[in-house]
Design a protein around this motif. Structure first.
Motif, PDB file in Angstrom:
ATOM      1  N   MET A   1      36.052  -3.441  12.257  1.00 24.67           N
ATOM      2  CA  MET A   1      36.815  -4.959  11.197  1.00 24.67           C
ATOM      3  C   MET A   1      35.726  -3.977   9.327  1.00 24.67           C
ATOM      4  O   MET A   1      34.912  -3.821  10.054  1.00 24.67           O
ATOM      5  N   PRO A   2      36.938  -4.509   8.736  1.00 19.77           N
ATOM      6  CA  PRO A   2      35.944  -3.934   7.345  1.00 19.77           C
ATOM      7  C   PRO A   2      34.825  -4.896   7.124  1.00 19.77           C
ATOM      8  O   PRO A   2      34.771  -6.086   7.299  1.00 19.77           O
ATOM      9  N   ARG A   3      34.165  -3.867   6.620  1.00 16.71           N
ATOM     10  CA  ARG A   3      32.250  -4.612   6.026  1.00 16.71           C
ATOM     11  C   ARG A   3      33.147  -5.960   4.723  1.00 16.71           C
ATOM     12  O   ARG A   3      34.081  -5.814   4.205  1.00 16.71           O
ATOM     13  N   PRO A   4      31.962  -6.871   4.794  1.00 18.92           N
ATOM     14  CA  PRO A   4      31.847  -8.293   3.782  1.00 18.92           C
ATOM     15  C   PRO A   4      31.589  -7.340   1.721  1.00 18.92           C
ATOM     16  O   PRO A   4      31.220  -6.060   1.700  1.00 18.92           O
ATOM     17  N   PHE A   5      32.956  -7.849   0.650  1.00 15.28           N
ATOM     18  CA  PHE A   5      32.284  -7.810  -0.239  1.00 15.28           C
ATOM     19  C   PHE A   5      30.932  -8.218  -0.591  1.00 15.28           C
ATOM     20  O   PHE A   5      31.137  -9.295  -0.799  1.00 15.28           O
ATOM     21  N   ASN A   6      30.246  -6.936  -1.415  1.00 15.89           N
ATOM     22  CA  ASN A   6      28.755  -7.422  -1.896  1.00 15.89           C
ATOM     23  C   ASN A   6      28.809  -7.686  -3.744  1.00 15.89           C
ATOM     24  O   ASN A   6      28.865  -7.060  -3.558  1.00 15.89           O
ATOM     25  N   ILE A   7      28.323  -9.004  -3.692  1.00 13.38           N
ATOM     26  CA  ILE A   7      28.462  -9.308  -5.322  1.00 13.38           C
ATOM     27  C   ILE A   7      26.730  -9.887  -5.322  1.00 13.38           C
ATOM     28  O   ILE A   7      26.196 -10.075  -4.525  1.00 13.38           O
ATOM     29  N   ILE A   8      26.227  -8.897  -6.278  1.00  8.09           N
ATOM     30  CA  ILE A   8      24.796  -9.350  -6.812  1.00  8.09           C
ATOM     31  C   ILE A   8      25.441  -9.586  -8.472  1.00  8.09           C
ATOM     32  O   ILE A   8      25.896  -9.146  -9.455  1.00  8.09           O
ATOM     33  N   ILE A   9      24.575 -11.098  -9.205  1.00 12.28           N
ATOM     34  CA  ILE A   9      24.401 -11.375 -10.728  1.00 12.28           C
ATOM     35  C   ILE A   9      22.746 -11.541 -10.659  1.00 12.28           C
ATOM     36  O   ILE A   9      22.241 -12.195  -9.755  1.00 12.28           O
ATOM     37  N   ALA A  10      22.932 -11.163 -11.924  1.00 12.56           N
ATOM     38  CA  ALA A  10      21.519 -11.510 -12.742  1.00 12.56           C
ATOM     39  C   ALA A  10      21.362 -11.416 -14.270  1.00 12.56           C
ATOM     40  O   ALA A  10      22.371 -11.022 -14.391  1.00 12.56           O
ATOM     41  N   GLY A  11      20.170 -12.272 -14.010  1.00 12.70           N
ATOM     42  CA  GLY A  11      19.886 -12.367 -15.690  1.00 12.70           C
ATOM     43  C   GLY A  11      19.556 -13.679 -16.113  1.00 12.70           C
ATOM     44  O   GLY A  11      18.577 -14.048 -15.057  1.00 12.70           O
ATOM     45  N   GLU A  12      18.999 -14.202 -17.566  1.00 16.15           N
ATOM     46  CA  GLU A  12      17.882 -14.995 -17.455  1.00 16.15           C
ATOM     47  C   GLU A  12      18.724 -16.445 -17.220  1.00 16.15           C
ATOM     48  O   GLU A  12      19.085 -16.481 -17.322  1.00 16.15           O
ATOM     49  N   GLY A  13      17.085 -17.075 -16.859  1.00 14.51           N
ATOM     50  CA  GLY A  13      17.720 -18.562 -16.152  1.00 14.51           C
ATOM     51  C   GLY A  13      18.067 -19.350 -17.696  1.00 14.51           C
ATOM     52  O   GLY A  13      17.779 -19.315 -18.735  1.00 14.51           O
ATOM     53  N   GLY A  14      19.326 -20.346 -16.519  1.00 20.37           N
ATOM     54  CA  GLY A  14      19.894 -21.213 -17.837  1.00 20.37           C
ATOM     55  C   GLY A  14      21.427 -20.148 -18.229  1.00 20.37           C
ATOM     56  O   GLY A  14      22.181 -21.073 -18.660  1.00 20.37           O
ATOM     57  N   GLN A  15      21.508 -18.825 -17.940  1.00 22.89           N
ATOM     58  CA  GLN A  15      23.287 -18.221 -18.164  1.00 22.89           C
ATOM     59  C   GLN A  15      24.406 -19.037 -17.107  1.00 22.89           C
ATOM     60  O   GLN A  15      25.524 -18.204 -17.071  1.00 22.89           O
ATOM     61  N   GLY A  16      23.723 -19.672 -15.990  1.00 21.82           N
ATOM     62  CA  GLY A  16      24.832 -19.918 -15.006  1.00 21.82           C
ATOM     63  C   GLY A  16      24.624 -18.273 -13.911  1.00 21.82           C
ATOM     64  O   GLY A  16      25.687 -18.763 -13.340  1.00 21.82           O
ATOM     65  N   VAL A  17      24.063 -17.727 -13.480  1.00 17.66           N
ATOM     66  CA  VAL A  17      23.925 -17.032 -12.446  1.00 17.66           C
ATOM     67  C   VAL A  17      23.919 -17.528 -11.474  1.00 17.66           C
ATOM     68  O   VAL A  17      24.800 -16.547 -10.190  1.00 17.66           O
ATOM     69  N   LEU A  18      23.188 -18.440 -11.099  1.00 13.17           N
ATOM     70  CA  LEU A  18      23.359 -18.736  -9.337  1.00 13.17           C
ATOM     71  C   LEU A  18      24.748 -20.094  -9.748  1.00 13.17           C
ATOM     72  O   LEU A  18      25.311 -19.843  -8.452  1.00 13.17           O
ATOM     73  N   SER A  19      25.058 -20.301 -10.877  1.00 16.90           N
ATOM     74  CA  SER A  19      26.541 -20.994 -10.565  1.00 16.90           C
ATOM     75  C   SER A  19      28.165 -19.552 -10.475  1.00 16.90           C
ATOM     76  O   SER A  19      28.461 -20.218  -9.858  1.00 16.90           O
ATOM     77  N   MET A  20      27.345 -18.730 -10.999  1.00 18.23           N
ATOM     78  CA  MET A  20      28.379 -18.030 -10.894  1.00 18.23           C
ATOM     79  C   MET A  20      29.198 -17.109  -8.716  1.00 18.23           C
ATOM     80  O   MET A  20      30.087 -17.795  -8.460  1.00 18.23           O
ATOM     81  N   ALA A  21      27.381 -17.056  -8.875  1.00 18.44           N
ATOM     82  CA  ALA A  21      27.790 -16.587  -7.560  1.00 18.44           C
ATOM     83  C   ALA A  21      28.369 -18.017  -6.045  1.00 18.44           C
ATOM     84  O   ALA A  21      28.807 -17.659  -5.710  1.00 18.44           O
ATOM     85  N   LYS A  22      27.649 -19.051  -6.489  1.00 18.35           N
ATOM     86  CA  LYS A  22      28.375 -20.298  -5.843  1.00 18.35           C
ATOM     87  C   LYS A  22      29.347 -20.189  -6.310  1.00 18.35           C
ATOM     88  O   LYS A  22      30.660 -20.146  -5.112  1.00 18.35           O
ATOM     89  N   ILE A  23      30.689 -20.435  -7.147  1.00 25.16           N
ATOM     90  CA  ILE A  23      31.443 -20.635  -7.174  1.00 25.16           C
ATOM     91  C   ILE A  23      32.812 -19.490  -6.348  1.00 25.16           C
ATOM     92  O   ILE A  23      33.832 -20.166  -6.452  1.00 25.16           O
ATOM     93  N   MET A  24      31.903 -18.066  -7.047  1.00 23.73           N
ATOM     94  CA  MET A  24      33.407 -17.474  -6.644  1.00 23.73           C
ATOM     95  C   MET A  24      33.315 -17.087  -4.687  1.00 23.73           C
ATOM     96  O   MET A  24      34.003 -17.072  -4.344  1.00 23.73           O
ATOM     97  N   ALA A  25      31.908 -17.771  -3.809  1.00 29.60           N
ATOM     98  CA  ALA A  25      31.884 -18.249  -3.094  1.00 29.60           C
ATOM     99  C   ALA A  25      32.276 -18.836  -2.250  1.00 29.60           C
ATOM    100  O   ALA A  25      33.542 -19.274  -1.718  1.00 29.60           O
ATOM    101  N   ILE A  26      32.433 -20.601  -3.290  1.00 28.58           N
ATOM    102  CA  ILE A  26      33.590 -21.719  -2.593  1.00 28.58           C
ATOM    103  C   ILE A  26      34.831 -20.969  -2.710  1.00 28.58           C
ATOM    104  O   ILE A  26      35.658 -21.642  -2.142  1.00 28.58           O
ATOM    105  N   ALA A  27      35.368 -20.455  -4.019  1.00 32.95           N
ATOM    106  CA  ALA A  27      37.190 -19.879  -4.326  1.00 32.95           C
ATOM    107  C   ALA A  27      36.977 -19.311  -3.096  1.00 32.95           C
ATOM    108  O   ALA A  27      38.041 -19.618  -2.690  1.00 32.95           O
ATOM    109  N   ALA A  28      36.276 -18.088  -2.513  1.00 32.14           N
ATOM    110  CA  ALA A  28      37.170 -17.562  -1.298  1.00 32.14           C
ATOM    111  C   ALA A  28      36.758 -18.288   0.544  1.00 32.14           C
ATOM    112  O   ALA A  28      37.826 -18.220  -0.095  1.00 32.14           O
ATOM    113  N   TRP A  29      35.593 -18.890   0.288  1.00 37.54           N
ATOM    114  CA  TRP A  29      35.739 -19.524   1.301  1.00 37.54           C
ATOM    115  C   TRP A  29      37.591 -20.714   0.896  1.00 37.54           C
ATOM    116  O   TRP A  29      38.163 -20.924   2.281  1.00 37.54           O
TER     117      TRP A  29
END
Length: 115
Positions: free
Chosen positions: A1-29
């Motif tokens: 079984m291939p391992r998952p693709f791992n993504i980390i995003i970091a930045g200052e509050g308000g840059q959309g850091v949380l939204s970016m990872a969430k959108i990627m996860a939802i798109a994958a799902w």
């Protein structure tokens, strides 16, 4: 079984850091993959850093944490230091060229600079 693709995003509050990872996860799902999204935030309203993690795979993902990233995104200079340890020889690095002005620490990864 291939391992998952791992993504980390970091930045200052308000840059959309949380939204970016969430959108990627939802798109994958939505495309039939399995995915996990983990936001991390605490003091971003007071000038702290925000981080988010996403894992995308073909099989169930039993654990959301990971040690090294396949995709590493730093949106501010402080974020580079905070998530530096997630870099691996095979990691693709992306930086916000406006706010990450010193890439000497991550030069080995030849970071893609985006505006």
């Amino acid at each position: 079984m291939p391992r998952p693709f791992n993504i980390i995003i970091a930045g200052e509050g308000g840059q959309g850091v949380l939204s970016m990872a969430k959108i990627m996860a939802i798109a994958a799902w939505s495309s039939g993959k399995t995915s996990v999204y983990v936001p991390y935030f605490s003091t971003e309203k007071r000038g702290g850093l925000s981080m988010s993690y996403a894992r995308i795979g073909d099989a169930p993902i039993p654990y959301p944490k990971f040690a090294k990233a396949d995709l590493w995104v730093a949106l501010s200079q402080r974020a580079v230091g905070r998530i530096f340890d997630y870099l691996d020889d095979r990691t693709v690095a992306i930086v916000n060229s406006t706010l990450v002005t010193d890439t000497s620490r991550i030069a080995k990864w030849n970071p893609e600079r985006v505006d």
